[in-house]
Design a protein around this motif. Sequence first.
Motif, PDB file in Angstrom:
ATOM      1  N   LEU A   1       4.831  12.872   1.207  1.00  0.00           N
ATOM      2  CA  LEU A   1       3.606  13.205   1.937  1.00  0.00           C
ATOM      3  C   LEU A   1       3.787  13.006   3.435  1.00  0.00           C
ATOM      4  O   LEU A   1       3.332  13.839   4.225  1.00  0.00           O
ATOM      5  CB  LEU A   1       2.444  12.355   1.424  1.00  0.00           C
ATOM      6  N   ALA A   2       4.454  11.916   3.814  1.00  0.00           N
ATOM      7  CA  ALA A   2       4.657  11.662   5.247  1.00  0.00           C
ATOM      8  C   ALA A   2       5.443  12.808   5.865  1.00  0.00           C
ATOM      9  O   ALA A   2       5.116  13.292   6.956  1.00  0.00           O
ATOM     10  CB  ALA A   2       5.385  10.339   5.442  1.00  0.00           C
TER      11      ALA A   2
ATOM     12  N   HIS B   1       0.793  -1.233   0.000  1.00  0.00           N
ATOM     13  CA  HIS B   1       0.000   0.000   0.000  1.00  0.00           C
ATOM     14  C   HIS B   1       0.821   1.276   0.000  1.00  0.00           C
ATOM     15  O   HIS B   1       0.293   2.346  -0.251  1.00  0.00           O
ATOM     16  CB  HIS B   1      -0.939   0.019   1.209  1.00  0.00           C
ATOM     17  N   LEU B   2       2.100   1.201   0.357  1.00  0.00           N
ATOM     18  CA  LEU B   2       2.871   2.438   0.440  1.00  0.00           C
ATOM     19  C   LEU B   2       4.046   2.475  -0.520  1.00  0.00           C
ATOM     20  O   LEU B   2       4.408   3.528  -1.003  1.00  0.00           O
ATOM     21  CB  LEU B   2       3.389   2.639   1.875  1.00  0.00           C
TER      22      LEU B   2
ATOM     23  N   ALA C   1       6.064   9.400  -3.396  1.00  0.00           N
ATOM     24  CA  ALA C   1       4.883  10.102  -2.899  1.00  0.00           C
ATOM     25  C   ALA C   1       4.699   9.843  -1.413  1.00  0.00           C
ATOM     26  O   ALA C   1       4.406  10.771  -0.641  1.00  0.00           O
ATOM     27  CB  ALA C   1       3.644   9.665  -3.682  1.00  0.00           C
ATOM     28  N   THR C   2       4.859   8.589  -0.998  1.00  0.00           N
ATOM     29  CA  THR C   2       4.676   8.248   0.411  1.00  0.00           C
ATOM     30  C   THR C   2       5.641   9.031   1.294  1.00  0.00           C
ATOM     31  O   THR C   2       5.235   9.650   2.284  1.00  0.00           O
ATOM     32  CB  THR C   2       4.902   6.741   0.624  1.00  0.00           C
TER      33      THR C   2
ATOM     34  N   ASN D   1       5.049   5.693  -6.180  1.00  0.00           N
ATOM     35  CA  ASN D   1       4.339   5.626  -4.907  1.00  0.00           C
ATOM     36  C   ASN D   1       5.288   5.761  -3.731  1.00  0.00           C
ATOM     37  O   ASN D   1       4.936   6.356  -2.719  1.00  0.00           O
ATOM     38  CB  ASN D   1       3.565   4.319  -4.804  1.00  0.00           C
TER      39      ASN D   1
END
Lengths: 399, 366
Positions: B39-40, B25-26, B35-36, B32
Amino acid sequence: MSLDNSQHNSDRPPETNVKFWHDPAKRAVLFQVLLVGAIILFATYIAINTLNNLEQRGITTGFSFLNETAGFGIPLSLIEYSEASTYGRTFIVGLLNTVLVAVLGIIGATILGFILGIARLSDNWIISRLAAIYIETFRNIPLLLQMFFWYFAVLRTLPSPRQSIEFFGSYLNIRGLSMPAPVAESGFSFVVIMFIAGIVATWLLTRWAHKRQDVTGQQFPIFWSGVGLIIGLPLLAFIVAGTPISLDHPELKGFNFRGGMTIIPELVALWLALTIYTAAFIAETVRAGILAVPHGQLEAASALGLPKVRTLRLIIIPQAMRVIIPPLTSQYLNLTKNSSLATAIGYPDLVSVFAGTTLNQTGQAIEVIMMTMAVYLSLSILTSIFMNWYNKRMALIER
Amino acid sequence: MKYDPQPTLPAPPGTLGVVGWMRKHLFNGPFNSIATVVLAYFIIIFMWPVIDWAILSADWIGTTRNDCTSDGACWVFISQRLNQFLYGFYPEAETWRLDLAFIMMAALIAWLIIPKTPFKGWVAAFTLLIFPFIAFVLLSGGYFGLESVDTHKWGGLSLTLVLAVVGIVAALPFGILLALGRRSHMPIVRSLSVVYIEIWRGVPLITVLFMASVMLPLFFPEDMNFDKLLRALIGITMFQSAYMAEVVRGGLQAISKGQYEAADSLGLGYWQKMNMIILPQALKLMIPGIVNTFIALFKDTSLVLIIGLFDLLAIMQASANDPNWIGFSTEGYVFVALVFWVFCFGMSRYSIHLEKRLHTGHGNRA
C-alpha cells in the motif's frame, strides 16, 4: 389558566358545566373537522385552478397520451423499442433502465462498502487510514458533482470512434465500450437448465448436510461441492452440447460501431458515481454493525477454540448482519432514488425519458409526475414492508 | 525485614517509540507487513503525480489561459472566475450586500455554537425570526434605497447557501408540526402527518423539483407568478420538512415519559406542555440530527441546476464551457468539490462533537 379551570371544575359537578372547548375529546373532534374542511377547501381551490390552466393551454387530462407514438429514440433499452413505440413503452423502458443501474449500483456498492467497512476496522494503520480517507472524502462531496466528474472530466476525454482503444476484440471510445455480444444458439437452453439444476441440487445438499450435522456431528464440504454443482454442471453441459454460443463482433461502420453490444458512457459514469458514493455510507453501516457485536462474543469464540475465519463466519457476521441490514436497505433505497440524477448526464432512466422528454413533448405534467412519483413511492413502501418482515423474523430468532 | 522494591524494568526493546508503534500498527504479522509495504508503494506511486499536478507544476498567477504553460493544473481559471463562483451574476457593485449578509449569518452562528456566550436565547430568536428579513432585504433589495436585484441574477456559492439555509430554516417549523402531528392522539391528524412524511421521504428530490417547477404554476391562478427560485425553495421546503419531522420525532421520543406525565400532572395544556417542557429539551437533542439533514440538503442543493438555477456547481459547469477556458473542467470540479467538502466535513465534525457533548451520561448507552 389550566389550574384555574380545574379549581372551577372541582366546585361544581363536571358533567353539567364543562364547555365543549374545555373538553379535550370534543375539542379534538372539532379541530379535526376544521382541518379536514381546510384541506378540502385548499384541494378544491387547486383543482379548479389546475382545470382552468389546463383548459387555457389546451391540454386534455387523462392517461390516453400513453397510447400515442413517442417519436424519440432512447440510446439504451432492455426491451424492443423504436421511435414508433408509444409513450407507455417509454415509461417501461425508463423504468427498466432505472432498475438496471440500481441493481448494478447495489451490487457494486455492497461489495466495495463491505470491503471498506472491514478495512476501516483493520489493525493495520495504513489500511484503516486509507479507508477512513475514502469514506470522509466521498461522503462529503455531492453525488451530482462526482457524476459530472466521471462523465465530463474522465469519460468525455476518451478518443473518437475512429481512434478507439482496441483490446480483446472490444473497442473503447467516447461513445462507450463496444464488446462482442454472446449469441445463444440451439442447445444453449440445455446449459441454462443445468445451471438451475445445479442451484437446486446445492440447496438440497445444504439442507441434507445441515440435518446430518445435527444428527451425527459430521460436516460436509458444502462450499466446494456447491461450486462444483453450480459452475461444473453447466460447464459440462456447455462442452457436451458443443459450445452452443457464438460472438457477434462490433464493426466500425461510418462514424460508429455496429453490432456487438455497447456499454454507454452515461451508464458507466452513473454506476461509478453511485457505487463510490453509496459505498462510503455502506462502509460506515458495516463498521457500526461489526462494532455492535459485544466483545464477549469474540472472547467466547476464542475460548471455544474457533479459528479466526470461523469466528467471523459463525459468530460475528450473523450478529452484525442483524444490525447492518436495516440501515443497509435504506442505503439501497437511497441509491435507487439517487439514480434519478441520471437525467443530468443524459442516462435514459425513468426521470430522464419520462418526467423529462415525455413531459416536455406531451405537457401532461400532472399525470407524468404522479406516475414517476408512484414508482419511487411503491419501491419505498415495498422496502419498508420487507424491513418490517425482516425485523419480525429476527426478533423471533433472538434468544 | 526491610522491603526494598526493585527498580522498574524498562519496557522490552522495540515496544516503545516510533519503532514500537510501527511494529504494533504496521508490521504485526506477515500479512500486515506485506499489505503495508504494497500500500505504501501504491500511495507514493499515485500520490506523487497528483501532488505534482495540483501544486508543484501548477500555474497560480496570470489572467488568461495563455498563462497556463506548464503541464500541471491551471488555477488561474479559478482565481479569474472566483467572483462568479461566489456571487453568480450578481451586479459587481452590489456584492458587498451578499458579503454583509453572510458575514452577519456567520457571526450569529458562531455566537450560537461557541459555548458560554451570553444571551444565547435572544440571539437564537433574532437569527430565526428577524435575521431572515434583514437578509432578504439585503439580498433582493428594493427597500431603503438598495437597488433591486432580480433572483435570476443570483448564483454561485451564495445561491447554494441561500437554498440550503432557507430550506432548513423554513422546514423547521413545518417539521415540528408534522412530528407533533405524527405523535398526536387525533387519528385524522396522525394519519395525515404520516402520509405527508412518507410520501415526501419516498420520492427523490429531483422529482420534487420537477413537480415544483412544472406543477406549481398549474395549481395557482395565472396571474400569480412564482419565480424559479421561489418554486425551487417551495419544493425544497416541502421535501425537507418531511425529513425534519423524522429528526424532531427522534428528539421527542428521546424525552422520557415521566416528563410528559409531570407536565400533565401540573395541569399544563398541550401547547404549554410542548413549549415549556418537551420541545426545549427535545430541540437540544435534535441539533446533531438537524446538522446531519443540513449536510444532506447542502449537497442536494446542487440538483437545482436541473431546473435551470445556477448554483456553485452549475456556474462552474457553465464557466468550464466558456470557449476562453475550455479544457479546465477538472480544475473546476476539484475546486467545487473542495468547497463542498470543507463545508460538509466541518459540519459533520461539529455534529459528532456536539453529540459527544450532549451525551452527558444519563442515557442507556454505554
